[in-house]
Design a protein around this motif. Structure first.
Motif, PDB file in Angstrom:
ATOM      1  N   GLY A 131       0.833  -1.197   0.000  1.00  0.00           N
ATOM      2  CA  GLY A 131       0.000   0.000   0.000  1.00  0.00           C
ATOM      3  C   GLY A 131       0.863   1.240   0.000  1.00  0.00           C
ATOM      4  O   GLY A 131       2.101   1.159   0.002  1.00  0.00           O
ATOM      5  N   LEU A 132       0.224   2.399   0.000  1.00  0.00           N
ATOM      6  CA  LEU A 132       0.952   3.666  -0.011  1.00  0.00           C
ATOM      7  C   LEU A 132       0.758   4.407   1.301  1.00  0.00           C
ATOM      8  O   LEU A 132      -0.350   4.443   1.844  1.00  0.00           O
ATOM      9  CB  LEU A 132       0.476   4.553  -1.169  1.00  0.00           C
ATOM     10  CG  LEU A 132       0.764   4.073  -2.581  1.00  0.00           C
ATOM     11  CD1 LEU A 132       0.375   5.145  -3.580  1.00  0.00           C
ATOM     12  CD2 LEU A 132       2.231   3.705  -2.757  1.00  0.00           C
ATOM     13  N   LEU A 133       1.833   4.987   1.800  1.00  0.00           N
ATOM     14  CA  LEU A 133       1.742   5.844   2.967  1.00  0.00           C
ATOM     15  C   LEU A 133       0.976   7.115   2.612  1.00  0.00           C
ATOM     16  O   LEU A 133       0.909   7.514   1.454  1.00  0.00           O
ATOM     17  CB  LEU A 133       3.140   6.194   3.472  1.00  0.00           C
ATOM     18  CG  LEU A 133       3.940   5.029   4.066  1.00  0.00           C
ATOM     19  CD1 LEU A 133       5.400   5.426   4.249  1.00  0.00           C
ATOM     20  CD2 LEU A 133       3.345   4.584   5.390  1.00  0.00           C
ATOM     21  N   GLY A 134       0.416   7.762   3.622  1.00  0.00           N
ATOM     22  CA  GLY A 134      -0.378   8.949   3.363  1.00  0.00           C
ATOM     23  C   GLY A 134      -1.812   8.574   3.049  1.00  0.00           C
ATOM     24  O   GLY A 134      -2.384   7.665   3.646  1.00  0.00           O
ATOM     25  N   ASP A 135      -2.396   9.261   2.077  1.00  0.00           N
ATOM     26  CA  ASP A 135      -3.792   9.012   1.726  1.00  0.00           C
ATOM     27  C   ASP A 135      -3.925   8.115   0.498  1.00  0.00           C
ATOM     28  O   ASP A 135      -4.964   8.099  -0.161  1.00  0.00           O
ATOM     29  CB  ASP A 135      -4.534  10.329   1.482  1.00  0.00           C
ATOM     30  CG  ASP A 135      -3.911  11.156   0.359  1.00  0.00           C
ATOM     31  OD1 ASP A 135      -2.863  10.734  -0.189  1.00  0.00           O
ATOM     32  OD2 ASP A 135      -4.460  12.217   0.028  1.00  0.00           O
ATOM     33  N   GLY A 136      -2.878   7.337   0.183  1.00  0.00           N
ATOM     34  CA  GLY A 136      -2.919   6.437  -0.964  1.00  0.00           C
ATOM     35  C   GLY A 136      -3.665   5.157  -0.651  1.00  0.00           C
ATOM     36  O   GLY A 136      -4.203   4.976   0.449  1.00  0.00           O
ATOM     37  N   PRO A 137      -3.703   4.227  -1.592  1.00  0.00           N
ATOM     38  CA  PRO A 137      -4.413   2.962  -1.393  1.00  0.00           C
ATOM     39  C   PRO A 137      -3.876   2.200  -0.184  1.00  0.00           C
ATOM     40  O   PRO A 137      -2.657   2.100  -0.010  1.00  0.00           O
ATOM     41  CB  PRO A 137      -4.132   2.191  -2.698  1.00  0.00           C
ATOM     42  CG  PRO A 137      -3.772   3.238  -3.698  1.00  0.00           C
ATOM     43  CD  PRO A 137      -3.081   4.317  -2.925  1.00  0.00           C
ATOM     44  N   PRO A 138      -4.760   1.668   0.679  1.00  0.00           N
ATOM     45  CA  PRO A 138      -4.312   0.843   1.804  1.00  0.00           C
ATOM     46  C   PRO A 138      -3.754  -0.469   1.296  1.00  0.00           C
ATOM     47  O   PRO A 138      -3.970  -0.834   0.132  1.00  0.00           O
ATOM     48  CB  PRO A 138      -5.599   0.644   2.620  1.00  0.00           C
ATOM     49  CG  PRO A 138      -6.701   0.784   1.625  1.00  0.00           C
ATOM     50  CD  PRO A 138      -6.227   1.821   0.643  1.00  0.00           C
ATOM     51  N   PRO A 139      -3.026  -1.208   2.122  1.00  0.00           N
ATOM     52  CA  PRO A 139      -2.365  -2.443   1.659  1.00  0.00           C
ATOM     53  C   PRO A 139      -3.348  -3.523   1.225  1.00  0.00           C
ATOM     54  O   PRO A 139      -4.260  -3.872   1.959  1.00  0.00           O
ATOM     55  CB  PRO A 139      -1.546  -2.887   2.881  1.00  0.00           C
ATOM     56  CG  PRO A 139      -2.214  -2.239   4.050  1.00  0.00           C
ATOM     57  CD  PRO A 139      -2.728  -0.935   3.539  1.00  0.00           C
ATOM     58  N   ARG A 140      -3.126  -4.029   0.011  1.00  0.00           N
ATOM     59  CA  ARG A 140      -3.923  -5.126  -0.531  1.00  0.00           C
ATOM     60  C   ARG A 140      -3.040  -5.904  -1.500  1.00  0.00           C
ATOM     61  O   ARG A 140      -1.906  -5.529  -1.777  1.00  0.00           O
ATOM     62  CB  ARG A 140      -5.178  -4.605  -1.251  1.00  0.00           C
ATOM     63  CG  ARG A 140      -6.142  -3.855  -0.363  1.00  0.00           C
ATOM     64  CD  ARG A 140      -7.396  -3.452  -1.096  1.00  0.00           C
ATOM     65  NE  ARG A 140      -8.233  -4.594  -1.426  1.00  0.00           N
ATOM     66  CZ  ARG A 140      -9.391  -4.508  -2.072  1.00  0.00           C
ATOM     67  NH1 ARG A 140      -9.836  -3.328  -2.476  1.00  0.00           N
ATOM     68  NH2 ARG A 140     -10.104  -5.576  -2.323  1.00  0.00           N
ATOM     69  N   ARG A 141      -3.581  -6.967  -2.039  1.00  0.00           N
ATOM     70  CA  ARG A 141      -2.888  -7.773  -3.036  1.00  0.00           C
ATOM     71  C   ARG A 141      -3.684  -7.770  -4.335  1.00  0.00           C
ATOM     72  O   ARG A 141      -4.830  -7.356  -4.381  1.00  0.00           O
ATOM     73  CB  ARG A 141      -2.731  -9.219  -2.549  1.00  0.00           C
ATOM     74  CG  ARG A 141      -1.739  -9.433  -1.426  1.00  0.00           C
ATOM     75  CD  ARG A 141      -1.589 -10.922  -1.166  1.00  0.00           C
ATOM     76  NE  ARG A 141      -1.185 -11.626  -2.382  1.00  0.00           N
ATOM     77  CZ  ARG A 141      -1.360 -12.926  -2.601  1.00  0.00           C
ATOM     78  NH1 ARG A 141      -1.952 -13.665  -1.678  1.00  0.00           N
ATOM     79  NH2 ARG A 141      -0.952 -13.480  -3.726  1.00  0.00           N
TER      80      ARG A 141
END
Length: 292
Positions: A131-141
């Motif tokens: 995922g991306l830190l900040g307001d980016g996409p949360p961790p997924r696969r």
């Protein structure tokens, strides 16, 4: 109607680089041999680790309804292997990263995006969430997540120098930050201190243009930041070279020391060097095998 056409044109301009970027990243990732990674690490299992607030992209099947019933927030149970399999990224999209000294080398931002997406592909293939830190996409696969990351990487910041993001940092997970780190060092120190407090280990990749390392300027030269907020003109650019190189060496040493004391690793990559070698170093560093 004009506003709608303008918005659509901007959206198309942002989406246009996605297929080439994905293709290059997949080709680069394919050149790196897959090693043991993620869940296959010794000592990691299905033991309960922590509760965390539900995020966008989480399945309702993972909600712990008994814990959530205590308040107004829905909580998800995370297990030890899930934490170890999570890697969060930050790619500096500021103006200073949009620099390339010649047509023979890519812009620093292009190289940073390529490395970030390529390592995301490797992590995804290894069963890990990115995922991306900040307001980016949360961790997924999954493929859809890689597309989200590629789209997010097209965003640019108008600030001259980037500030590391720490929002969304997952305790006891891992993180990667790619930047030229040519701005104020204090936000980097703050970000890594926060990471250390959360038990987060990771990698700093400093991406530099070869001209920033060599300082080949002579005579009358005007230096101006990409964003235009900083400018300096001199009649003897070559006289500035020793002091510049001294300050650059000090900056690299400070980043290396900061990474060391917070349990991270540091690597300096030049855009005229092989992207494959940088990716291989990064891939090994995530397993603790990288060398400074």
């Amino acid at each position: 109607m004009s506003d709608a056409r303008t918005l659509r044109a901007r959206a198309e301009d942002q989406a246009a680089p996605l297929p080439p970027l994905l293709a290059k990243a997949e080709q680069l990732a394919g050149a790196v041999l897959m090693g043991e990674h993620g869940r296959r690490r010794a000592g990691l299992g299905a033991d309960f680790w922590q509760y965390r607030p539900m995020q966008q992209g989480d399945s309702l099947r993972n909600v712990d309804w008994r814990r959530s019933a205590r308040g107004d927030t829905q909580f998800v149970r995370e297990h030890e292997w899930q934490i170890a399999q999570t890697v969060m990224l930050w790619v500096d999209g500021s103006a200073s990263m949009r620099f390339g000294s010649s047509d023979a080398v890519p812009e620093k931002l292009d190289r940073a995006r390529l490395l970030a997406l390529a390592v995301s592909i490797l992590l995804d293939r290894g069963g890990e969430r990115v995922g991306l830190l900040g307001d980016g996409p949360p961790p997924r696969r999954g493929r859809a997540q890689l597309m989200r990351l590629a789209q997010a990487f097209t965003r640019e910041d108008e600030a001259d120098y980037g500030l590391p993001e720490i929002g969304g940092m997952i305790a006891h997970g891992r993180a990667i930050m790619l930047s030229d780190f040519m701005g104020d060092l204090e936000p980097v120190q703050s970000a890594l201190t926060t990471a250390a407090d959360k038990g987060v280990h990771g990698v700093l990749v400093q991406v530099l243009d070869p001209s920033e390392e060599a300082f080949p300027f002579q005579g009358r030269t005007r230096f101006q930041s990409i964003g235009g907020s900083l400018s300096h003109e001199t009649l003897k650019a070559d006289a500035l070279r020793p002091r510049y190189l001294e300050r650059l060496a000090a900056r690299k040493a400070a980043l290396n020391d900061l990474a060391r004391v917070t349990g991270w690793q540091y690597h300096c990559h030049h855009t005229d060097d092989s992207a494959q070698s940088a990716l291989l170093w990064l891939w090994r560093a995530l397993d603790g095998g990288g060398a400074v």
